[in-house]
Design an enzyme around this catalytic site. Sequence first.
Site, PDB file in Angstrom:
ATOM      1  N   LYS A  38       0.846  -1.191   0.000  1.00 50.11           N
ATOM      2  CA  LYS A  38       0.000   0.000   0.000  1.00 50.11           C
ATOM      3  C   LYS A  38       0.887   1.248   0.000  1.00 50.11           C
ATOM      4  O   LYS A  38       1.824   1.353   0.786  1.00 50.11           O
ATOM      5  CB  LYS A  38      -0.896   0.002   1.245  1.00 50.11           C
ATOM      6  N   ASP A  65      -3.565   4.350  -1.591  1.00 50.09           N
ATOM      7  CA  ASP A  65      -4.490   4.770  -0.525  1.00 50.09           C
ATOM      8  C   ASP A  65      -4.430   6.282  -0.359  1.00 50.09           C
ATOM      9  O   ASP A  65      -3.866   6.792   0.603  1.00 50.09           O
ATOM     10  CB  ASP A  65      -4.084   4.047   0.775  1.00 50.09           C
ATOM     11  N   LYS A  67      -7.286   8.123  -0.485  1.00 52.13           N
ATOM     12  CA  LYS A  67      -8.585   8.514   0.115  1.00 52.13           C
ATOM     13  C   LYS A  67      -9.132   9.776  -0.558  1.00 52.13           C
ATOM     14  O   LYS A  67      -9.296  10.822   0.068  1.00 52.13           O
ATOM     15  CB  LYS A  67      -8.433   8.736   1.627  1.00 52.13           C
ATOM     16  N   ASP A  70     -13.353  15.007  -3.231  1.00 53.46           N
ATOM     17  CA  ASP A  70     -13.340  16.344  -3.836  1.00 53.46           C
ATOM     18  C   ASP A  70     -14.646  16.437  -4.635  1.00 53.46           C
ATOM     19  O   ASP A  70     -15.503  15.543  -4.549  1.00 53.46           O
ATOM     20  CB  ASP A  70     -12.095  16.474  -4.751  1.00 53.46           C
ATOM     21  N   THR A 120     -10.238   3.951  11.115  1.00 52.55           N
ATOM     22  CA  THR A 120     -10.067   3.051  12.260  1.00 52.55           C
ATOM     23  C   THR A 120      -9.459   3.755  13.484  1.00 52.55           C
ATOM     24  O   THR A 120      -9.403   3.171  14.561  1.00 52.55           O
ATOM     25  CB  THR A 120      -9.173   1.860  11.868  1.00 52.55           C
ATOM     26  N   ARG A 211       2.865  -0.332  10.760  1.00 47.28           N
ATOM     27  CA  ARG A 211       3.916  -0.297  11.783  1.00 47.28           C
ATOM     28  C   ARG A 211       4.297  -1.646  12.385  1.00 47.28           C
ATOM     29  O   ARG A 211       5.496  -1.871  12.631  1.00 47.28           O
ATOM     30  CB  ARG A 211       3.520   0.730  12.858  1.00 47.28           C
TER      31      ARG A 211
HETATM   32  O1  LIG Z   1      -9.471   3.591   8.328  1.00 51.49           O
HETATM   33  C1  LIG Z   1      -8.286   3.514   7.945  1.00 51.49           C
HETATM   34  C2  LIG Z   1      -7.913   3.684   6.634  1.00 51.49           C
HETATM   35  C3  LIG Z   1      -6.594   3.555   6.284  1.00 51.49           C
HETATM   36  N1  LIG Z   1      -5.654   3.268   7.204  1.00 51.49           N
HETATM   37  C4  LIG Z   1      -4.251   3.122   6.753  1.00 51.49           C
HETATM   38  O2  LIG Z   1      -3.778   1.795   7.048  1.00 51.49           O
HETATM   39  C5  LIG Z   1      -2.456   1.837   7.517  1.00 51.49           C
HETATM   40  C6  LIG Z   1      -2.403   1.261   8.897  1.00 51.49           C
HETATM   41  O3  LIG Z   1      -1.104   1.392   9.430  1.00 51.49           O
HETATM   42  P1  LIG Z   1      -0.695   0.857  10.873  1.00 51.49           P
HETATM   43  O4  LIG Z   1       0.718   1.329  11.006  1.00 51.49           O
HETATM   44  O5  LIG Z   1      -0.809  -0.652  10.806  1.00 51.49           O
HETATM   45  O6  LIG Z   1      -1.601   1.453  11.890  1.00 51.49           O
HETATM   46  C7  LIG Z   1      -1.994   3.289   7.445  1.00 51.49           C
HETATM   47  O7  LIG Z   1      -1.307   3.462   6.236  1.00 51.49           O
HETATM   48  C8  LIG Z   1      -3.287   4.090   7.413  1.00 51.49           C
HETATM   49  O8  LIG Z   1      -3.173   5.260   6.652  1.00 51.49           O
HETATM   50  C9  LIG Z   1      -6.012   3.102   8.511  1.00 51.49           C
HETATM   51  O9  LIG Z   1      -5.167   2.836   9.394  1.00 51.49           O
HETATM   52  N2  LIG Z   1      -7.335   3.210   8.848  1.00 51.49           N
END
Ligand SMILES: O=c1ccn([C@@H]2O[C@H](COP(=O)(O)O)[C@@H](O)[C@H]2O)c(=O)[nH]1
Length: 235
Positions: A38, A65, A67, A70, A120, A211
């Site tokens: 991603k 990603d 998002k 617009d 999230t 992460r």
């Molecule tokens: O609702 C959402 C939409 C996108 N993300 C993205 O996923 C990864 C999660 O990264 P972690 O480091 O595992 O927390 C990150 O790139 C977010 O931009 C999300 O977390 N929640």
Amino acid sequence: MTATINPRDRLIVALDLPDLRAAEAMVDRLDDTVSFYKIGYQLAYAGGLPLARALKAAGKKVFVDLKLHDIGNTVGRGVESLAELGATFVTVHAYPQTMKAAVEARGQSKLKILAVTVLTSYDDADLQEAGYQLGVRDLVERRARQAQAFGINGLVCSPEEAGHLRQLLGPDILLVTPGIRPAGSSADDQKRIMTPARAIAAGANYLVVGRPVIGADDPKAAAEAIVEEITAALG
Ligand SMILES: O=c1ccn([C@@H]2O[C@H](COP(=O)(O)O)[C@@H](O)[C@H]2O)c(=O)[nH]1
């Protein structure tokens, strides 16, 4: 639908890294453990979007990603450009005008549009602070129903909502879940989280992990452990 995706291909690693060199080095380290990557804000805004073409040429899949949100015309033209990049997934926020424009612009391309329901990192209090009257569960459900009606291919949601959405919307819509945390790892800024095994059991098709993999001392071992957990959960 879920049964046809290889367990390894269900892990999407977020390349949330500062530049192209760091991202390429991470892809090299992860090697054949990871098949799906991603690219989000951090890397894309640091000139990392062309990595999408290189990853695709190397046989990997790419989720862009950004998002999008617009006016419809701008979203539509953006989706057309992303389709040219060869991405497999692209995200838009789950607003009706935005989703409609994205689906129209997708046309006959292979690009799949995912609608982000509720981030999230949000809980009910965050939604209330932002002026919403619905809580997370109700807003996710409302947006998910609208997304399906517009012909969106999949939803980005927390694994906490995956079971409910799977029941509500059936087997065909893709459920892509960030907020994945292997047992014992830090939640960081995520508020709606689950382990890989529980997310798969709840009906998620793809797990997005940043992460816990890219920040691990041994990213390849961390990714492999998640793939093994996914494989075991699928039975
Ligand atoms: O609702 C959402 C939409 C996108 N993300 C993205 O996923 C990864 C999660 O990264 P972690 O480091 O595992 O927390 C990150 O790139 C977010 O931009 C999300 O977390 N929640």
